[in-house]
Design a protein around this motif. Structure first.
Motif, PDB file in Angstrom:
ATOM      1  N   LYS A   1       0.860  -1.178   0.000  1.00 22.87           N
ATOM      2  CA  LYS A   1       0.000   0.000   0.000  1.00 22.87           C
ATOM      3  C   LYS A   1       0.897   1.230   0.000  1.00 22.87           C
ATOM      4  O   LYS A   1       1.925   1.252   0.668  1.00 22.87           O
ATOM      5  CB  LYS A   1      -0.920  -0.014   1.209  1.00 22.87           C
ATOM      6  CG  LYS A   1      -1.893  -1.190   1.199  1.00 22.87           C
ATOM      7  CD  LYS A   1      -2.739  -1.250   2.439  1.00 22.87           C
ATOM      8  CE  LYS A   1      -2.039  -1.724   3.650  1.00 22.87           C
ATOM      9  NZ  LYS A   1      -1.867  -3.110   3.893  1.00 22.87           N
TER      10      LYS A   1
ATOM     11  N   ASN B   1      -9.811   9.186   0.950  1.00 20.04           N
ATOM     12  CA  ASN B   1     -11.264   8.990   1.014  1.00 20.04           C
ATOM     13  C   ASN B   1     -11.746   8.415   2.338  1.00 20.04           C
ATOM     14  O   ASN B   1     -12.274   7.311   2.402  1.00 20.04           O
ATOM     15  CB  ASN B   1     -11.730   8.095  -0.146  1.00 20.04           C
ATOM     16  CG  ASN B   1     -11.501   8.733  -1.477  1.00 20.04           C
ATOM     17  OD1 ASN B   1     -11.641   9.944  -1.633  1.00 20.04           O
ATOM     18  ND2 ASN B   1     -11.134   7.935  -2.467  1.00 20.04           N
TER      19      ASN B   1
ATOM     20  N   GLU C   1     -10.529  -5.776  -2.616  1.00 19.47           N
ATOM     21  CA  GLU C   1      -9.447  -5.203  -3.405  1.00 19.47           C
ATOM     22  C   GLU C   1      -9.951  -5.050  -4.825  1.00 19.47           C
ATOM     23  O   GLU C   1     -10.604  -5.955  -5.360  1.00 19.47           O
ATOM     24  CB  GLU C   1      -8.210  -6.102  -3.353  1.00 19.47           C
ATOM     25  CG  GLU C   1      -7.583  -6.147  -1.984  1.00 19.47           C
ATOM     26  CD  GLU C   1      -6.325  -7.004  -1.928  1.00 19.47           C
ATOM     27  OE1 GLU C   1      -5.935  -7.591  -2.967  1.00 19.47           O
ATOM     28  OE2 GLU C   1      -5.741  -7.073  -0.838  1.00 19.47           O
ATOM     29  N   SER C   2      -9.656  -3.921  -5.437  1.00 17.26           N
ATOM     30  CA  SER C   2     -10.183  -3.641  -6.772  1.00 17.26           C
ATOM     31  C   SER C   2      -9.759  -4.687  -7.789  1.00 17.26           C
ATOM     32  O   SER C   2     -10.507  -4.976  -8.719  1.00 17.26           O
ATOM     33  CB  SER C   2      -9.775  -2.238  -7.228  1.00 17.26           C
ATOM     34  OG  SER C   2      -8.381  -2.071  -7.174  1.00 17.26           O
TER      35      SER C   2
ATOM     36  N   TYR D   1     -12.649   3.819   4.217  1.00 15.96           N
ATOM     37  CA  TYR D   1     -11.478   4.474   3.640  1.00 15.96           C
ATOM     38  C   TYR D   1     -10.927   3.636   2.492  1.00 15.96           C
ATOM     39  O   TYR D   1     -11.312   2.481   2.299  1.00 15.96           O
ATOM     40  CB  TYR D   1     -10.399   4.729   4.694  1.00 15.96           C
ATOM     41  CG  TYR D   1      -9.961   3.501   5.459  1.00 15.96           C
ATOM     42  CD1 TYR D   1      -8.834   2.776   5.062  1.00 15.96           C
ATOM     43  CD2 TYR D   1     -10.663   3.066   6.575  1.00 15.96           C
ATOM     44  CE1 TYR D   1      -8.425   1.655   5.770  1.00 15.96           C
ATOM     45  CE2 TYR D   1     -10.257   1.949   7.278  1.00 15.96           C
ATOM     46  CZ  TYR D   1      -9.149   1.246   6.874  1.00 15.96           C
ATOM     47  OH  TYR D   1      -8.749   0.134   7.561  1.00 15.96           O
ATOM     48  N   GLU D   2      -9.982   4.228   1.740  1.00 19.54           N
ATOM     49  CA  GLU D   2      -9.350   3.572   0.598  1.00 19.54           C
ATOM     50  C   GLU D   2      -7.833   3.581   0.760  1.00 19.54           C
ATOM     51  O   GLU D   2      -7.253   4.594   1.142  1.00 19.54           O
ATOM     52  CB  GLU D   2      -9.728   4.308  -0.690  1.00 19.54           C
ATOM     53  CG  GLU D   2      -9.101   3.749  -1.934  1.00 19.54           C
ATOM     54  CD  GLU D   2      -9.452   4.531  -3.188  1.00 19.54           C
ATOM     55  OE1 GLU D   2      -8.867   4.202  -4.234  1.00 19.54           O
ATOM     56  OE2 GLU D   2     -10.278   5.462  -3.122  1.00 19.54           O
TER      57      GLU D   2
ATOM     58  N   SER E   1      -6.719  -0.537  -5.499  1.00 19.25           N
ATOM     59  CA  SER E   1      -6.838  -0.120  -4.109  1.00 19.25           C
ATOM     60  C   SER E   1      -7.545  -1.181  -3.291  1.00 19.25           C
ATOM     61  O   SER E   1      -8.239  -2.044  -3.824  1.00 19.25           O
ATOM     62  CB  SER E   1      -7.648   1.180  -4.004  1.00 19.25           C
ATOM     63  OG  SER E   1      -6.999   2.264  -4.593  1.00 19.25           O
ATOM     64  N   LYS E   2      -7.369  -1.068  -1.983  1.00 19.05           N
ATOM     65  CA  LYS E   2      -8.152  -1.837  -1.017  1.00 19.05           C
ATOM     66  C   LYS E   2      -9.199  -0.874  -0.463  1.00 19.05           C
ATOM     67  O   LYS E   2      -8.868   0.247  -0.062  1.00 19.05           O
ATOM     68  CB  LYS E   2      -7.250  -2.352   0.100  1.00 19.05           C
ATOM     69  CG  LYS E   2      -7.961  -3.137   1.176  1.00 19.05           C
ATOM     70  CD  LYS E   2      -6.944  -3.643   2.200  1.00 19.05           C
ATOM     71  CE  LYS E   2      -7.579  -4.444   3.293  1.00 19.05           C
ATOM     72  NZ  LYS E   2      -6.574  -4.964   4.241  1.00 19.05           N
ATOM     73  N   PHE E   3     -10.467  -1.291  -0.448  1.00 22.49           N
ATOM     74  CA  PHE E   3     -11.570  -0.481   0.050  1.00 22.49           C
ATOM     75  C   PHE E   3     -12.110  -1.128   1.315  1.00 22.49           C
ATOM     76  O   PHE E   3     -12.351  -2.340   1.336  1.00 22.49           O
ATOM     77  CB  PHE E   3     -12.679  -0.392  -0.998  1.00 22.49           C
ATOM     78  CG  PHE E   3     -12.265   0.351  -2.238  1.00 22.49           C
ATOM     79  CD1 PHE E   3     -12.555   1.691  -2.381  1.00 22.49           C
ATOM     80  CD2 PHE E   3     -11.583  -0.303  -3.261  1.00 22.49           C
ATOM     81  CE1 PHE E   3     -12.177   2.382  -3.527  1.00 22.49           C
ATOM     82  CE2 PHE E   3     -11.196   0.381  -4.404  1.00 22.49           C
ATOM     83  CZ  PHE E   3     -11.489   1.721  -4.534  1.00 22.49           C
TER      84      PHE E   3
ATOM     85  N   PRO F   1      -4.629   2.912  -1.634  1.00 26.65           N
ATOM     86  CA  PRO F   1      -4.082   2.625  -2.963  1.00 26.65           C
ATOM     87  C   PRO F   1      -2.847   1.719  -2.887  1.00 26.65           C
ATOM     88  O   PRO F   1      -2.052   1.811  -1.950  1.00 26.65           O
ATOM     89  CB  PRO F   1      -3.686   4.001  -3.502  1.00 26.65           C
ATOM     90  CG  PRO F   1      -4.437   4.981  -2.666  1.00 26.65           C
ATOM     91  CD  PRO F   1      -4.582   4.341  -1.319  1.00 26.65           C
TER      92      PRO F   1
ATOM     93  N   THR G   1     -16.298  -1.204  -6.523  1.00 22.00           N
ATOM     94  CA  THR G   1     -15.382  -0.185  -6.015  1.00 22.00           C
ATOM     95  C   THR G   1     -15.760   1.222  -6.470  1.00 22.00           C
ATOM     96  O   THR G   1     -15.536   2.176  -5.734  1.00 22.00           O
ATOM     97  CB  THR G   1     -13.929  -0.505  -6.419  1.00 22.00           C
ATOM     98  OG1 THR G   1     -13.843  -0.616  -7.828  1.00 22.00           O
ATOM     99  CG2 THR G   1     -13.468  -1.797  -5.768  1.00 22.00           C
TER     100      THR G   1
ATOM    101  N   TRP H   1     -18.297   2.340  -3.953  1.00 24.06           N
ATOM    102  CA  TRP H   1     -17.999   1.908  -2.584  1.00 24.06           C
ATOM    103  C   TRP H   1     -18.474   2.895  -1.524  1.00 24.06           C
ATOM    104  O   TRP H   1     -18.971   2.498  -0.471  1.00 24.06           O
ATOM    105  CB  TRP H   1     -16.500   1.671  -2.438  1.00 24.06           C
ATOM    106  CG  TRP H   1     -16.120   1.040  -1.130  1.00 24.06           C
ATOM    107  CD1 TRP H   1     -15.571   1.675  -0.048  1.00 24.06           C
ATOM    108  CD2 TRP H   1     -16.259  -0.327  -0.767  1.00 24.06           C
ATOM    109  NE1 TRP H   1     -15.351   0.771   0.964  1.00 24.06           N
ATOM    110  CE2 TRP H   1     -15.767  -0.475   0.549  1.00 24.06           C
ATOM    111  CE3 TRP H   1     -16.759  -1.450  -1.418  1.00 24.06           C
ATOM    112  CZ2 TRP H   1     -15.763  -1.693   1.216  1.00 24.06           C
ATOM    113  CZ3 TRP H   1     -16.752  -2.668  -0.754  1.00 24.06           C
ATOM    114  CH2 TRP H   1     -16.257  -2.772   0.542  1.00 24.06           C
TER     115      TRP H   1
END
Length: 188
Positions: free
Chosen positions: A3, A8, A165-166, A106-107, A116-118, A109, A174, A177
């Motif tokens: 990451k 966000n 994860e996107s 949160y996000e 990204s991980k959301f 990248p 996503t 999201w």
């Protein structure tokens, strides 16, 4: 995958949380994200017999959440901590105020622009941040708020967090999201 950022940060008030499910207010984006720290806490019990460990049980005892943002304006302060804005846009802190339960999203990248991980945490409360301010001493020293809270599983289903994860899901998940607090798909 590493990451390389954070962006966000969103919060959404819980409107109801009971055996029939959980409903949320429309998510509200906070000022630019700076930090997020999520620390799940587990209580463990160990059972020994015949002079050795036989079993271990663990239970989630809460999740400590800490985040920092560039700025926390009065509207966000009121929303997160259960305050009321007066006619001047000001806030009066009262001992009887009670922070609402919120969802927190949160996000994160990934490096190389690989998505990204959301994340959504589903139920928690934040406490008022401590304030420490100092005068300018020849150079600028930014002073930003750090907010702490305690999260827990929802009453309706015991879920406390959901993330995707996107690269592992379709883009519709996503891209929307933060339009609402995302729920995991139901399985039979």
């Amino acid at each position: 995958m590493a990451k390389v950022g954070l962006k966000n940060i969103y919060v959404a008030k819980i409107l109801s949380d009971d055996e029939n499910g959980t409903t949320y207010d429309t998510p509200r984006k906070l000022k630019p994200a700076m930090t997020v720290k999520i620390s799940p806490n587990y209580e463990t019990a160990e059972l020994y017999g015949d002079d050795q460990l036989q079993e271990v049980e663990e239970a989630l005892s809460g999740v400590d959440v800490e985040f920092g943002v560039n700025e926390l304006d009065n509207e966000d302060y009121a929303y997160i901590f259960g305050k009321t804005l007066d006619a001047n846009g000001g806030i009066v802190d009262k001992a009887s105020d009670s922070a609402p339960y919120l969802a927190f999203g949160y996000e994160l990248p990934f490096s190389g622009g690989r998505g990204s991980k959301f994340v959504w945490l589903y139920k928690g409360k934040f406490t008022l941040p401590s304030e420490e301010n100092q005068t300018k001493q020849g150079s600028t020293n930014f002073q930003t708020p750090t907010i702490s809270g305690k999260f827990m599983p929802r009453a309706s289903d015991g879920v406390w967090r959901y993330f995707v994860e996107s690269k592992s899901t379709n883009s519709e998940v996503t891209s929307t999201w933060f339009d609402e607090v995302k729920e995991p798909p139901t399985t039979n």
